[in-house]
Enzyme design. Structure first.
Site, mmCIF file in Angstrom:
data_model
loop_
_atom_site.group_PDB
_atom_site.id
_atom_site.type_symbol
_atom_site.label_atom_id
_atom_site.label_comp_id
_atom_site.label_asym_id
_atom_site.label_seq_id
_atom_site.Cartn_x
_atom_site.Cartn_y
_atom_site.Cartn_z
ATOM 1 N N CYS A 169 0.840 -1.204 0.000
ATOM 2 C CA CYS A 169 0.000 0.000 0.000
ATOM 3 C C CYS A 169 0.873 1.250 0.000
ATOM 4 C CB CYS A 169 -0.922 -0.017 1.215
ATOM 5 S SG CYS A 169 -1.960 1.445 1.300
ATOM 6 N N CYS B 58 -0.399 4.156 2.101
ATOM 7 C CA CYS B 58 -0.256 4.001 3.561
ATOM 8 C C CYS B 58 1.201 4.185 3.980
ATOM 9 C CB CYS B 58 -0.667 2.611 4.042
ATOM 10 S SG CYS B 58 -2.033 1.864 3.198
ATOM 11 N N ASP B 59 2.113 3.609 3.221
ATOM 12 C CA ASP B 59 3.503 3.492 3.687
ATOM 13 C C ASP B 59 4.494 4.383 2.932
ATOM 14 O OD1 ASP B 59 2.577 1.541 5.410
ATOM 15 O OD2 ASP B 59 2.953 -0.078 4.000
#
Ligand code: NAP
Length: 301
Positions: free
Chosen positions: A133, A136-137
């Site tokens: 992701c 997200c990261d």
């Protein structure tokens, strides 16, 4: 006994819950993770009609609030199996480790999960360089070199997003043409720190003494030549696999990839069992089509 048990609190499942609540039907949504499904990790949604821009988290939270404020119920439980045929007493069952939910209808909205590359130390490096992701990261890799694997829209969008925060972004794709939108490919072509590594597959991940990713070995499928890309992050975006393992031996028909066979009416091969959202056979897996499925199934009970 519920009118319906909905398996999965993603966009499809929560839409079904909204429609059932508004029709005065009793229903419970069972979810084994957090509500929202895959979209909860998206930084920005720009293609849902009526919402010019919204984060995946905000969108999911609004859906959750809409379900609960309408009187719908969401329980956190891991579904282990279903009994889709009516029992002698006239009910179907959805099973968790410690409970049986009796119902007249089952709506399966279990979605799909990220496919892995299957490399030896891939699992060990999750959270230590390997991610599924980018939104997200990605920020953990600010100023660093990273690679994205895949040639679909997820990989292309990830590459675009990462190019804004990382020093270098390699897009590794196994063919010589992308599956994703040509417009995004053109945009990426014009971004200086994005480099395409075509006809290539990752064959090995290398890590430092602290077990953190420092490189990916990539094999050119035409020449067989292996090169090492020095990257701290590897974002795997090679598609999804349907979350339908719990349906094994249930009698619900799946296609060869594991998606539940059902048409636009969302009806499976067993009466009173519906498949909605990304776990269903369909041409386009989007928020809009997930929401459409949820409303179709909930209006058909
Ligand atoms: P996808 O379209 O299925 O693409 C998966 C990509 O990964 C393909 O390029 C595939 O290569 C490659 N791949 C599959 N297995 C691989 C493996 N083992 N090793 C290396 N590469 C592998 O998946 P997606 O990109 O996640 O998109 C899913 C759906 O959501 C699509 O319908 C997409 O259009 C949609 N989506 C839309 C947007 C948007 O509208 N902005 C954003 C994200 C996703 P091949 O091409 O060779 O098969």
């Amino acid at each position: 006994m519920y009118d319906a048990v909905i398996i999965g609190a993603g966009t499809a499942g929560m839409t079904a819950a909204i429609y059932l609540a508004r029709r005065g039907k009793s229903a419970v949504v069972l979810e084994n993770n957090s509500y929202g499904g895959q979209i909860v990790n998206s930084r920005e949604i720009e293609n849902y009609p009526g919402l010019k821009s919204v984060s995946g988290f905000d969108f999911s939270t609004k859906l959750y609030e809409q379900v609960t404020e309408l009187g719908g119920s969401i329980e956190f439980a891991n579904v282990t199996g279903i009994k889709p045929e009516l029992s002698f007493d006239g009910y179907k069952s959805v099973l968790t480790a410690d409970k049986e939910y009796k119902c007249k209808n089952i709506i399966i909205a279990s979605g799909a999960s990220n496919r892995k590359l299957g490399l030896k130390n891939e699992d060990n490096l999750i959270g230590r360089g390997v991610s599924y992701c980018a939104t997200c990261d990605g920020s953990f890799f600010r100023g660093m070199a990273v690679a994205v694997v895949g040639g679909g829209n997820t990989a292309l969008d990830d590459a675009k997003f990462l190019s804004e925060i990382c020093s270098e972004v390699f897009v590794i794709h196994r063919r010589d043409t992308f599956r994703g939108d040509a417009g995004t490919v053109r945009e990426l072509n014009d971004i200086e720190n994005v480099k395409f590594v075509m006809n290539s597959v990752p064959v090995k991940l290398t890590a430092d003494e602290n077990s953190k990713l420092i490189g990916v070995l990539v094999e050119d499928k035409n020449s067989g030549v292996i090169t090492e890309l020095s990257v701290n992050g590897l974002f795997v975006a090679v598609g999804q696999i349907p979350n339908t393992a719990f349906l094994k031996d249930s009698g619900i028909e799946l296609d060869k990839y594991g998606y539940i066979k059902a048409g636009e009416d969302c009806r499976t091969n067993i009466k009173g069992v519906f498949a909605i959202g990304d776990c269903r056979t369909k041409a386009l897996r989007q928020l809009t089509t997930a929401a459409a499925d949820g409303s179709v199934a909930a209006s058909s009970l």
